[in-house]
Scaffold this active site. Structure first.
Site, short mmCIF file in Angstrom:
data_model
loop_
_atom_site.label_atom_id
_atom_site.label_comp_id
_atom_site.label_asym_id
_atom_site.label_seq_id
_atom_site.Cartn_x
_atom_site.Cartn_y
_atom_site.Cartn_z
N GLU A 138 -7.63 8.44 -1.56
CA GLU A 138 -8.13 7.64 -0.45
C GLU A 138 -8.33 8.45 0.83
OE1 GLU A 138 -6.01 4.74 -3.18
OE2 GLU A 138 -5.72 6.79 -2.48
N GLY B 216 -6.89 2.33 -6.12
CA GLY B 216 -6.30 1.00 -6.29
C GLY B 216 -5.94 0.69 -7.72
N ALA C 251 -10.72 0.86 -6.40
CA ALA C 251 -11.02 -0.46 -5.86
C ALA C 251 -12.51 -0.69 -5.65
CB ALA C 251 -10.27 -0.65 -4.54
N GLU D 58 -2.62 2.25 -8.25
CA GLU D 58 -1.62 1.43 -7.56
C GLU D 58 -1.26 0.19 -8.39
OE1 GLU D 58 -2.38 2.20 -2.87
OE2 GLU D 58 -4.16 1.72 -4.06
#
Length: 282
Positions: free
Chosen positions: A153, A130, A86, A133
């Site tokens: 993370e 991310g 991310a 994900e």
């Protein structure tokens, strides 16, 4: 950044396709691969799923959903990276009333999960944080031999907050998911296949071709009305009890079974099966 125009690989006459052709993107490339919309994240070197990338993926999904000629979506990366995460955008504050980075990701990923058309992730290189994900929100994940998956993370002081804490255990089991998230280690393509994180591993040069080919096959073989209801039910059932999910599945089945256009689709399917059986016997 130079804007990238959608490339149409063949000409179609619909008004929606004309709208697609006029749409511009700065962070993803979008191509029409014979009725499959291919979305390629192109933000080198990490292809991070920034707010801007998520917004453009959502725009592309709007186009795919509104065009009846588009039967499926494939999401991939560029430059041997699917998405490395991310980025640091989540750490920035937001003004009152604005959606956080994680909230936007949840909105887009949840939409992918319940999208009325198949969505396939074609993964080469790094799929982490991310970005991973995002891959897990897709219906099917096809990996190249170089693919490596990671949820790191916790090592960075965060949690897998874009849906990974829920989707990873559903894909690989609670114990395996805990180990992957706690260690933050890389999971190679072969292991990812063995634990159910991906469905297929192919040479890197074939990963997009394989994904698009499968998407075209699904477009040709699946009933669109049934598919939309199926994906909606699969997404909703995660928040239902087993008993509730069974009842709601049955109600959806009954609704489809009494639809005249579904009757026609079933008759066509039966006739096709008869022809295929006859051809096999000849």
């Amino acid at each position: 950044m130079k804007k990238l125009l959608i490339i149409l690989l063949f000409t179609m006459s619909s008004a929606v396709t004309a709208q697609v052709a006029e749409t511009t993107f700065e962070n993803i490339e979008v191509t029409n691969q014979h009725n499959v919309l291919l979305l390629s994240i192109n933000v080198p070197p990490r292809n991070t799923v920034s707010k801007a990338v998520l917004a453009e993926i959502n725009t592309a999904l709007n186009l795919a959903e509104s065009d009846e000629n588009i039967g499926a979506v494939v999401i991939t990366g560029t430059n041997k990276v699917f998405s490395a995460g991310a980025g640091g955008e989540s750490l920035k504050g937001v003004d009152k009333g604005e959606m956080t980075h994680a909230a936007i990701a949840h909105k887009v990923y949840n939409r992918i999960e319940s999208f009325p058309k198949p969505v396939i992730a074609a993964i080469s290189g790094i799929s982490a944080g991310g970005g991973n994900e995002l891959a897990m929100s897709c219906d099917i994940r096809i990996a190249g031999e170089s693919a490596q998956f990671r949820q790191h993370e916790l090592q960075a002081g965060l949690i897998p907050g874009f849906g990974g804490m829920q989707r990873l255990p559903r894909l690989v089991g609670q114990s395996r998911a805990m180990e992957i998230m706690l260690t933050g280690r890389y999971v190679g393509a072969v292991e990812a296949l063995s634990i159910g994180l991906v469905t297929t591993v192919v040479p890197d040069s074939e990963v997009v071709l394989k994904a698009v080919s499968l998407a075209q096959q699904l477009n040709d073989n699946l009933n669109k009305k049934a598919l939309a209801q199926f994906k909606k039910r699969m997404a909703l059932s995660h928040s239902e009890t087993f008993k509730e999910a069974l009842i709601n599945d049955q109600l959806t089945f009954d609704q489809l079974a009494t639809s005249p256009d579904i009757h026609a689709a079933i008759a066509t399917f039966i006739e096709k099966q008869k022809m295929e059986s006859k051809a096999a016997l000849d």
